[in-house]
Design a protein around this motif. Sequence first.
Motif, PDB file in Angstrom:
ATOM      1  N   ARG A  92       0.816  -1.211   0.000  1.00  0.00           N
ATOM      2  CA  ARG A  92       0.000   0.000   0.000  1.00  0.00           C
ATOM      3  C   ARG A  92       0.853   1.266   0.000  1.00  0.00           C
ATOM      4  NH1 ARG A  92      -4.043   0.457   4.893  1.00  0.00           N
ATOM      5  NH2 ARG A  92      -4.606  -1.600   4.063  1.00  0.00           N
ATOM      6  N   PHE A  93       2.070   1.180   0.533  1.00  0.00           N
ATOM      7  CA  PHE A  93       2.913   2.365   0.668  1.00  0.00           C
ATOM      8  C   PHE A  93       3.986   2.483  -0.401  1.00  0.00           C
ATOM      9  CE2 PHE A  93       2.223   2.858   5.554  1.00  0.00           C
ATOM     10  CZ  PHE A  93       0.953   3.359   5.303  1.00  0.00           C
ATOM     11  N   LEU A  94       4.115   1.504  -1.293  1.00  0.00           N
ATOM     12  CA  LEU A  94       5.215   1.540  -2.252  1.00  0.00           C
ATOM     13  C   LEU A  94       5.103   2.711  -3.227  1.00  0.00           C
ATOM     14  CD1 LEU A  94       5.725  -2.249  -3.045  1.00  0.00           C
ATOM     15  CD2 LEU A  94       6.906  -0.819  -1.365  1.00  0.00           C
ATOM     16  N   LEU A  95       3.906   2.955  -3.742  1.00  0.00           N
ATOM     17  CA  LEU A  95       3.737   4.071  -4.674  1.00  0.00           C
ATOM     18  C   LEU A  95       3.822   5.425  -3.959  1.00  0.00           C
ATOM     19  CD1 LEU A  95       3.316   5.013  -7.539  1.00  0.00           C
ATOM     20  CD2 LEU A  95       0.848   4.650  -7.256  1.00  0.00           C
ATOM     21  N   PRO A  96       3.137   5.629  -2.815  1.00  0.00           N
ATOM     22  CA  PRO A  96       3.329   6.890  -2.097  1.00  0.00           C
ATOM     23  C   PRO A  96       4.793   7.147  -1.723  1.00  0.00           C
ATOM     24  CG  PRO A  96       1.410   5.750  -1.238  1.00  0.00           C
ATOM     25  CD  PRO A  96       2.079   4.806  -2.189  1.00  0.00           C
ATOM     26  N   THR A 110      11.618   5.006  -8.378  1.00  0.00           N
ATOM     27  CA  THR A 110      10.875   6.159  -8.871  1.00  0.00           C
ATOM     28  C   THR A 110       9.401   5.807  -9.050  1.00  0.00           C
ATOM     29  OG1 THR A 110      11.193   5.584 -11.196  1.00  0.00           O
ATOM     30  CG2 THR A 110      12.931   6.910 -10.129  1.00  0.00           C
ATOM     31  N   VAL A 111       8.598   6.822  -9.311  1.00  0.00           N
ATOM     32  CA  VAL A 111       7.172   6.597  -9.547  1.00  0.00           C
ATOM     33  C   VAL A 111       6.966   5.708 -10.773  1.00  0.00           C
ATOM     34  CG1 VAL A 111       5.003   7.709 -10.190  1.00  0.00           C
ATOM     35  CG2 VAL A 111       6.451   8.722  -8.407  1.00  0.00           C
ATOM     36  N   ALA A 112       7.679   5.997 -11.863  1.00  0.00           N
ATOM     37  CA  ALA A 112       7.526   5.192 -13.078  1.00  0.00           C
ATOM     38  C   ALA A 112       7.882   3.731 -12.822  1.00  0.00           C
ATOM     39  CB  ALA A 112       8.397   5.761 -14.199  1.00  0.00           C
ATOM     40  N   GLN A 113       8.950   3.503 -12.072  1.00  0.00           N
ATOM     41  CA  GLN A 113       9.331   2.128 -11.742  1.00  0.00           C
ATOM     42  C   GLN A 113       8.304   1.466 -10.833  1.00  0.00           C
ATOM     43  OE1 GLN A 113      13.122   3.163 -10.091  1.00  0.00           O
ATOM     44  NE2 GLN A 113      14.261   2.758 -11.983  1.00  0.00           N
ATOM     45  N   ALA A 114       7.822   2.210  -9.846  1.00  0.00           N
ATOM     46  CA  ALA A 114       6.842   1.649  -8.916  1.00  0.00           C
ATOM     47  C   ALA A 114       5.548   1.286  -9.633  1.00  0.00           C
ATOM     48  CB  ALA A 114       6.568   2.635  -7.783  1.00  0.00           C
ATOM     49  N   LEU A 115       5.128   2.091 -10.580  1.00  0.00           N
ATOM     50  CA  LEU A 115       3.877   1.815 -11.292  1.00  0.00           C
ATOM     51  C   LEU A 115       3.942   0.509 -12.065  1.00  0.00           C
ATOM     52  CD1 LEU A 115       2.915   5.376 -12.540  1.00  0.00           C
ATOM     53  CD2 LEU A 115       1.585   3.943 -10.978  1.00  0.00           C
ATOM     54  N   HIS A 116       5.104   0.118 -12.532  1.00  0.00           N
ATOM     55  CA  HIS A 116       5.235  -1.147 -13.252  1.00  0.00           C
ATOM     56  C   HIS A 116       5.084  -2.356 -12.327  1.00  0.00           C
ATOM     57  CE1 HIS A 116       7.556   0.815 -16.820  1.00  0.00           C
ATOM     58  NE2 HIS A 116       6.255   0.883 -16.967  1.00  0.00           N
ATOM     59  N   PHE A 117       5.095  -2.111 -11.010  1.00  0.00           N
ATOM     60  CA  PHE A 117       4.832  -3.173 -10.043  1.00  0.00           C
ATOM     61  C   PHE A 117       3.507  -2.974  -9.307  1.00  0.00           C
ATOM     62  CE2 PHE A 117       9.471  -3.362 -10.422  1.00  0.00           C
ATOM     63  CZ  PHE A 117       9.682  -4.722 -10.546  1.00  0.00           C
ATOM     64  N   ARG A 118       2.787  -1.889  -9.600  1.00  0.00           N
ATOM     65  CA  ARG A 118       1.540  -1.614  -8.889  1.00  0.00           C
ATOM     66  C   ARG A 118       0.332  -1.525  -9.821  1.00  0.00           C
ATOM     67  NH1 ARG A 118      -0.700  -2.277  -5.673  1.00  0.00           N
ATOM     68  NH2 ARG A 118      -1.452  -0.477  -4.533  1.00  0.00           N
ATOM     69  N   ASP A 119       0.457  -0.810 -10.919  1.00  0.00           N
ATOM     70  CA  ASP A 119      -0.684  -0.592 -11.811  1.00  0.00           C
ATOM     71  C   ASP A 119      -0.792  -1.774 -12.778  1.00  0.00           C
ATOM     72  OD1 ASP A 119      -2.212   0.260 -14.183  1.00  0.00           O
ATOM     73  OD2 ASP A 119      -2.205   2.229 -13.226  1.00  0.00           O
ATOM     74  N   LYS A 120      -1.866  -2.526 -12.665  1.00  0.00           N
ATOM     75  CA  LYS A 120      -1.990  -3.783 -13.405  1.00  0.00           C
ATOM     76  C   LYS A 120      -2.114  -3.579 -14.916  1.00  0.00           C
ATOM     77  CE  LYS A 120      -3.897  -6.294  -9.466  1.00  0.00           C
ATOM     78  NZ  LYS A 120      -3.508  -5.251  -8.499  1.00  0.00           N
ATOM     79  N   VAL A 121      -2.541  -2.407 -15.354  1.00  0.00           N
ATOM     80  CA  VAL A 121      -2.559  -2.114 -16.789  1.00  0.00           C
ATOM     81  C   VAL A 121      -1.156  -1.759 -17.258  1.00  0.00           C
ATOM     82  CG1 VAL A 121      -3.406  -0.535 -18.565  1.00  0.00           C
ATOM     83  CG2 VAL A 121      -4.986  -1.450 -16.838  1.00  0.00           C
ATOM     84  N   LEU A 122      -0.505  -0.850 -16.552  1.00  0.00           N
ATOM     85  CA  LEU A 122       0.835  -0.437 -16.962  1.00  0.00           C
ATOM     86  C   LEU A 122       1.827  -1.584 -16.878  1.00  0.00           C
ATOM     87  CD1 LEU A 122       1.100   3.113 -15.341  1.00  0.00           C
ATOM     88  CD2 LEU A 122       0.398   2.498 -17.664  1.00  0.00           C
TER      89      LEU A 122
END
Length: 406
Positions: A92-96, A110-122
């Motif tokens: 829950r805290f990885l992206l924040p 970074t945010v871009a790197q974190a999104l590749h592990f959090r946002d299921k579409v990205l």
Amino acid sequence: MGYEKRRLSVLLLDRIGYSFYRDESGRGFLPHDRYAVRLVTSLAKVTEAVGDELESVLAVDAHDMAALKDAVRYQAAFKGRKADRLVAVTERFLLPAAELREELALPGQTVAQALHFRDKVLMKEHLRRHGVRVPEFAAFSERAALDLLDRATAVVAKPRLGSGSRDIFVLRDPAEVHAFTAQQRDRLDEFEAEEFIDGQLYHVDSVVQDSEVVAAVAGRYIDETTSYTELRPCRDVAVAPGPRLDALLEFNQRVLTAHPGFTGVTHHEMFVRDDDIVFCEIAARAGGGGVIAGFLSRTGVNLDEAVIQAQVEGTVPASPAPAAHLTGFTVIYAGAGVLEQPLTPPDEPWVLECQIMAGPGDTLSEPENCNDAVAIISVRGDSEDEVVQRLNQVRDHMAPVVSRGL
């Protein structure tokens, strides 16, 4: 004339309690002689904030993200000295945490790197570009879901940033798609739609250095991860050496190769249908349930300690090849009511770890996600069959007795 080496200032964003950041012997993952810890934790867990390494502690409502971020900003400049690192281990805290690192000019994911592990579409778009087999998917819209349904037996709708196997819907016909769209109309942009893969769900848990797997253990979910919705236990067993394990590990490495430079821990889920492996999702954290206990038993590495070391030092612990024995775990759920009897595991040497989250007299609510367990029991055995037999023994021995009241 000698001098004292400056300790690294580590800002730890926590919601699970500071006692979690030490092993069974009490050894802390951030020792006082090397680190000065600035802690942001939950109000409910503040009494756990004990240790000589702590130089500052702030507690806020863990569900108030604005308050958490303000607390991090304060701790980042505590006494006019900028923190060196910002660490978070829970999903829950990885992206924040990534957002705050960029705001505060701190090193790390970074945010871009974190999104590749959090946002299921990205994450699926990224892996598809790297040639990894992923399900057909799209950001949710009624039209996209209906188009997918024309080519699949069913469509799965789930939150793009979701965790804990919560809010997962299987839509099998156009009427169900229409009903879901109407029901969730105020937050449809939070969901993705993907084809339903009729296969067995496996996972690989890895320690990774610069996108190369240092050590990995694979497991098979015996039960669905959504079994909490029916108050049934969720069992999991490690995969024994052989062609299936080799294929899972090879697929896992291909996915991690698509994340160049990544150092840390991953929990990677995938579907297996006959000999075909299809990506499900990947997270840059330790797996839940009994994953940490099983990995520790077979490699001697604590996955959460590896996460902290990766974020603080940029390295992971050296890890031997997994031991020959296998492990497994069962997650036990209970319905709403008052727990009448203690949850006591079998008195057997093959029980590795007991996480008991409820006791007699506790008032329980219906579980809302797969983490809302009353107990998690990890076991070991010499074969998959033996581990499963022992998990079944635990399940039968520890059935919760709950009084539902009037």
